[in-house]
Design a protein around this motif. Structure first.
Motif, PDB file in Angstrom:
ATOM      1  N   LYS A  41       0.960  -1.241  -0.596  1.00  0.00           N
ATOM      2  CA  LYS A  41      -0.164  -0.019   0.054  1.00  0.00           C
ATOM      3  C   LYS A  41       0.696   1.123  -0.084  1.00  0.00           C
ATOM      4  O   LYS A  41       2.104   1.543   0.154  1.00  0.00           O
ATOM      5  CB  LYS A  41      -0.913  -0.434   1.007  1.00  0.00           C
ATOM      6  CG  LYS A  41      -0.340   0.096   2.525  1.00  0.00           C
ATOM      7  CD  LYS A  41      -1.536   0.599   3.452  1.00  0.00           C
ATOM      8  CE  LYS A  41      -1.242   2.163   4.160  1.00  0.00           C
ATOM      9  NZ  LYS A  41      -2.128   2.059   4.815  1.00  0.00           N
TER      10      LYS A  41
ATOM     11  N   VAL B 199       2.941   4.741   1.088  1.00  0.00           N
ATOM     12  CA  VAL B 199       3.375   4.775   2.572  1.00  0.00           C
ATOM     13  C   VAL B 199       3.975   5.885   2.268  1.00  0.00           C
ATOM     14  O   VAL B 199       4.876   6.319   1.040  1.00  0.00           O
ATOM     15  CB  VAL B 199       4.289   3.781   3.147  1.00  0.00           C
ATOM     16  CG1 VAL B 199       5.168   4.051   4.398  1.00  0.00           C
ATOM     17  CG2 VAL B 199       3.201   2.474   3.196  1.00  0.00           C
ATOM     18  N   SER B 200       3.717   7.191   3.133  1.00  0.00           N
ATOM     19  CA  SER B 200       4.832   8.639   2.937  1.00  0.00           C
ATOM     20  C   SER B 200       5.962   8.456   4.076  1.00  0.00           C
ATOM     21  O   SER B 200       5.422   7.631   5.288  1.00  0.00           O
ATOM     22  CB  SER B 200       3.302   9.558   2.916  1.00  0.00           C
ATOM     23  OG  SER B 200       2.304   9.909   2.023  1.00  0.00           O
TER      24      SER B 200
ATOM     25  N   GLY C   4       6.872  10.134   7.263  1.00  0.00           N
ATOM     26  CA  GLY C   4       6.199  10.180   8.720  1.00  0.00           C
ATOM     27  C   GLY C   4       5.687   9.593   8.900  1.00  0.00           C
ATOM     28  O   GLY C   4       5.439   9.327  10.094  1.00  0.00           O
ATOM     29  N   THR C   5       5.396   8.171   8.458  1.00  0.00           N
ATOM     30  CA  THR C   5       4.662   7.611   8.953  1.00  0.00           C
ATOM     31  C   THR C   5       4.901   6.534   9.577  1.00  0.00           C
ATOM     32  O   THR C   5       6.296   5.855   9.272  1.00  0.00           O
ATOM     33  CB  THR C   5       4.296   6.131   7.794  1.00  0.00           C
ATOM     34  OG1 THR C   5       3.163   6.965   6.487  1.00  0.00           O
ATOM     35  CG2 THR C   5       3.838   4.276   7.742  1.00  0.00           C
ATOM     36  N   GLU C   6       4.853   5.825  10.702  1.00  0.00           N
ATOM     37  CA  GLU C   6       5.380   4.834  11.486  1.00  0.00           C
ATOM     38  C   GLU C   6       5.560   3.444  11.120  1.00  0.00           C
ATOM     39  O   GLU C   6       4.520   3.284  11.510  1.00  0.00           O
ATOM     40  CB  GLU C   6       4.885   5.024  13.094  1.00  0.00           C
ATOM     41  CG  GLU C   6       5.647   4.208  13.731  1.00  0.00           C
ATOM     42  CD  GLU C   6       5.772   4.667  16.064  1.00  0.00           C
ATOM     43  OE1 GLU C   6       6.058   3.886  16.718  1.00  0.00           O
ATOM     44  OE2 GLU C   6       4.177   5.228  16.012  1.00  0.00           O
ATOM     45  N   LEU C   7       6.296   3.129  10.991  1.00  0.00           N
ATOM     46  CA  LEU C   7       6.874   1.579  10.738  1.00  0.00           C
ATOM     47  C   LEU C   7       6.927   0.514  11.687  1.00  0.00           C
ATOM     48  O   LEU C   7       7.651   1.264  12.860  1.00  0.00           O
ATOM     49  CB  LEU C   7       7.912   0.974   9.632  1.00  0.00           C
ATOM     50  CG  LEU C   7       6.810   2.175   8.402  1.00  0.00           C
ATOM     51  CD1 LEU C   7       8.278   1.852   7.289  1.00  0.00           C
ATOM     52  CD2 LEU C   7       5.869   2.060   7.887  1.00  0.00           C
TER      53      LEU C   7
ATOM     54  N   LYS D 237      10.054  -0.444  16.378  1.00  0.00           N
ATOM     55  CA  LYS D 237       9.084   0.076  15.460  1.00  0.00           C
ATOM     56  C   LYS D 237      10.363   1.552  15.106  1.00  0.00           C
ATOM     57  O   LYS D 237      10.530   2.104  15.928  1.00  0.00           O
ATOM     58  CB  LYS D 237       8.068   1.191  15.708  1.00  0.00           C
ATOM     59  CG  LYS D 237       7.260  -0.710  16.486  1.00  0.00           C
ATOM     60  CD  LYS D 237       5.959  -0.052  17.658  1.00  0.00           C
ATOM     61  CE  LYS D 237       4.689  -1.331  17.935  1.00  0.00           C
ATOM     62  NZ  LYS D 237       3.359  -0.251  18.331  1.00  0.00           N
TER      63      LYS D 237
ATOM     64  N   THR E 255      10.005   6.132  13.029  1.00  0.00           N
ATOM     65  CA  THR E 255       9.276   6.520  11.579  1.00  0.00           C
ATOM     66  C   THR E 255       9.978   6.731  10.826  1.00  0.00           C
ATOM     67  O   THR E 255      11.417   6.980  10.640  1.00  0.00           O
ATOM     68  CB  THR E 255       8.662   8.166  12.778  1.00  0.00           C
ATOM     69  OG1 THR E 255       7.783   7.560  13.907  1.00  0.00           O
ATOM     70  CG2 THR E 255       8.123   8.580  12.053  1.00  0.00           C
ATOM     71  N   VAL E 256       9.659   6.798   9.658  1.00  0.00           N
ATOM     72  CA  VAL E 256      10.311   6.656   8.360  1.00  0.00           C
ATOM     73  C   VAL E 256      10.777   7.716   8.311  1.00  0.00           C
ATOM     74  O   VAL E 256       9.368   9.303   8.492  1.00  0.00           O
ATOM     75  CB  VAL E 256       9.884   6.637   6.827  1.00  0.00           C
ATOM     76  CG1 VAL E 256      10.243   6.888   5.905  1.00  0.00           C
ATOM     77  CG2 VAL E 256       9.127   5.136   6.756  1.00  0.00           C
TER      78      VAL E 256
ATOM     79  N   SER F 268       6.676   9.324  -1.142  1.00  0.00           N
ATOM     80  CA  SER F 268       5.951   8.515  -0.632  1.00  0.00           C
ATOM     81  C   SER F 268       6.501   7.679  -1.692  1.00  0.00           C
ATOM     82  O   SER F 268       6.587   7.337  -2.783  1.00  0.00           O
ATOM     83  CB  SER F 268       4.482   8.940  -1.042  1.00  0.00           C
ATOM     84  OG  SER F 268       3.766   9.057  -2.100  1.00  0.00           O
TER      85      SER F 268
ATOM     86  N   GLU G 247       2.038  -1.166   9.514  1.00  0.00           N
ATOM     87  CA  GLU G 247       1.992   0.095   9.969  1.00  0.00           C
ATOM     88  C   GLU G 247       1.432   0.721  11.577  1.00  0.00           C
ATOM     89  O   GLU G 247       1.257  -0.302  11.793  1.00  0.00           O
ATOM     90  CB  GLU G 247       0.229   0.899   9.285  1.00  0.00           C
ATOM     91  CG  GLU G 247       0.818   2.571   9.126  1.00  0.00           C
ATOM     92  CD  GLU G 247      -0.421   2.492   8.182  1.00  0.00           C
ATOM     93  OE1 GLU G 247       0.140   4.235   8.226  1.00  0.00           O
ATOM     94  OE2 GLU G 247      -1.247   1.651   7.402  1.00  0.00           O
TER      95      GLU G 247
END
Length: 84
Positions: free
Chosen positions: A27, A29-30, A32-35, A45, A47-48, A60, A83
């Motif tokens: 999907k 993903v940008s 700032g997204t926490e992976l 975990k 954050t990107v 993204s 996510e």
């Protein structure tokens, strides 16, 4: 009961010397997204903060795209990405 989270990607390669995971996302993903990286011996975990496609910075990743993501921890091929 909470339902199991669905993975949004999988690690296809890891460059330990660079601290970069190559992830194929299922999907968009940008930055700032926490992976959440989860595998046999992986569980952290992060954050990107930056991602690259074809050695160029991008904001993204599209669904189905394989991108490089800077990570602080060690990941392995086959680790699942959720996510967080």
């Amino acid at each position: 009961m909470p339902k199991e989270p669905k993975p949004i990607g999988v690690v296809t390669h890891f460059y330990g010397n660079l601290g970069v995971a190559i992830i194929k996302f299922t999907k968009a993903v940008s930055v700032g997204t926490e992976l959440w990286f989860k595998g046999t011996t992986t569980d952290f975990k992060e954050t990107v903060t930056s991602m690259q496609y074809d050695h160029k910075p991008i904001e993204s990743a599209k669904k189905g795209q394989e991108v490089g993501v800077k990570v602080k921890g060690k990941v392995r091929e086959g680790d699942e990405v959720f996510e967080a």
